[in-house]
Design a protein around this motif. Structure first.
Motif, mmCIF file in Angstrom:
data_model
loop_
_atom_site.group_PDB
_atom_site.id
_atom_site.type_symbol
_atom_site.label_atom_id
_atom_site.label_comp_id
_atom_site.label_asym_id
_atom_site.label_seq_id
_atom_site.Cartn_x
_atom_site.Cartn_y
_atom_site.Cartn_z
ATOM 1 N N ASP A 299 6.673 -2.281 4.290
ATOM 2 C CA ASP A 299 5.314 -2.326 3.771
ATOM 3 C C ASP A 299 4.347 -3.044 4.701
ATOM 4 O O ASP A 299 3.181 -3.266 4.333
ATOM 5 C CB ASP A 299 5.306 -3.027 2.402
ATOM 6 C CG ASP A 299 6.055 -2.236 1.347
ATOM 7 O OD1 ASP A 299 5.767 -1.036 1.198
ATOM 8 O OD2 ASP A 299 6.922 -2.812 0.666
ATOM 9 N N THR B 114 -0.691 4.386 0.653
ATOM 10 C CA THR B 114 -1.417 5.400 1.413
ATOM 11 C C THR B 114 -0.704 5.677 2.729
ATOM 12 O O THR B 114 -0.303 4.750 3.428
ATOM 13 C CB THR B 114 -2.850 4.931 1.716
ATOM 14 O OG1 THR B 114 -3.493 4.605 0.490
ATOM 15 C CG2 THR B 114 -3.631 6.005 2.448
ATOM 16 N N VAL C 4 0.842 -1.200 0.000
ATOM 17 C CA VAL C 4 0.000 0.000 0.000
ATOM 18 C C VAL C 4 0.874 1.246 0.000
ATOM 19 O O VAL C 4 1.976 1.265 0.559
ATOM 20 C CB VAL C 4 -0.965 0.023 1.201
ATOM 21 C CG1 VAL C 4 -1.895 -1.170 1.181
ATOM 22 C CG2 VAL C 4 -0.203 0.105 2.512
ATOM 23 N N ASN D 158 -6.251 0.144 3.435
ATOM 24 C CA ASN D 158 -6.687 -0.812 2.423
ATOM 25 C C ASN D 158 -8.094 -1.270 2.793
ATOM 26 O O ASN D 158 -8.279 -1.915 3.829
ATOM 27 C CB ASN D 158 -5.731 -2.006 2.382
ATOM 28 C CG ASN D 158 -6.041 -2.980 1.267
ATOM 29 O OD1 ASN D 158 -7.136 -2.974 0.705
ATOM 30 N ND2 ASN D 158 -5.084 -3.832 0.938
#
Length: 283
Positions: free
Chosen positions: A222, A185, A183, A198
């Motif tokens: 991550d 974000t 992701v 997510n």
């Protein structure tokens, strides 16, 4: 230091995105690390970063609309005070304390990071104290990669407990396998932040990781992680070292890079800069 990793541990890390190594430091080593870090923090004082004002960068303050003068300083100071209720951080103590430098630049740590991430070399990205204060607020869900100045699947962080960390005082929590989603974000530090990172994680089941003092938790850049509130009258100190694989390049995110260096960098430039990110281990 328990620095030898089994193939089972390496496989578990790559599958789940995090790994708990109990008894990484023995009791004497844990006391030494805690003493060294407490001394280094005391010597640094209020400055979060070496030789820079103790103010968060704009991106850490939620990327506010441009302000100027007193209004900007007030906004940043307000954010800084709010963040201290969650964590007190001192970054890159290795740059200002020789004993911390000796701890952080230990090639045994770098070799572990290389083995886990399957990379040929690692550089120190930054170290930081992670002192959650007494009655400290939770650290919401986030991943590290979106705030780093480089983007590489081999990024990782070593989180070392300096006291026992459990469900009462804010132990770490992880979402197994979340690193595979990669992701991008930025976390908003909310406790329900998984679904914001997510949408597919709205009903995911995180794993708490209570550990004894001296234990190590490794997580990938991550991997989604968070920490609970500290519901005790004592602080919960920890120390983190984040690793950048050798050969990583600048992605345009300032993060903790000093202004003088940012002024000379362009997106795509190598971050193999020994003065800022020394090479700790190479195969």
């Amino acid at each position: 230091m328990r620095d030898e990793l089994s193939s089972a541990q390496i496989d578990s890390y790559r599958e789940n995105g995090f790994l708990v190594v109990e008894g990484f430091l023995d009791d004497a080593e844990t006391r030494y690390w805690r003493t060294v870090l407490e001394d280094a923090v005391r010597e640094r004082g209020d400055a979060r970063l070496p030789s820079e004002p103790d103010e968060p960068r704009a991106e850490e303050a939620g990327e506010p609309q441009p302000l100027s003068g007193l209004r900007l300083r007030e906004a940043l100071a307000k954010h800084s005070r709010a963040w201290v209720r969650v964590l007190s951080q001192h970054v890159n103590l290795w740059q200002t304390d020789v004993r911390v430098r000796d701890l952080v630049l230990d090639p045994r740590l770098g070799r572990m990071a290389c083995d886990l991430a399957d990379v040929d070399g690692v550089r120190i990205w930054h170290d930081q104290t992670m002192f959650k204060p007494a009655w400290g607020e939770p650290t919401g869900w986030h991943t590290d990669t979106p705030v780093f100045s480089f983007t590489h699947p081999g990024a990782s962080t070593f989180w070392i407990a300096l006291v026992d960390a459990d469900l009462r005082n804010g132990c770490m929590h992880y979402l197994p396998g979340s690193h595979k989603a990669r992701v991008t974000t930025k976390g908003n530090m909310r406790l329900d932040g998984l679904r914001h990172l997510n949408p597919e994680w709205e009903f995911a089941e995180p794993v708490p990781c209570p550990v004894r003092a001296g234990s190590l938790i490794v997580h990938g850049g991550d991997t989604a992680h968070a920490a609970g509130a500290n519901m005790t009258p004592l602080p919960r100190p920890a120390f983190a070292i984040s690793w950048m694989p050798a050969g990583a390049t600048f992605n345009g995110t300032p993060n903790i890079l000093p202004r003088r260096l940012l002024a000379a960098l362009k997106v795509g430039d190598s971050l193999d800069i020994d003065a800022q990110c020394p090479l700790v281990y190479s195969r």
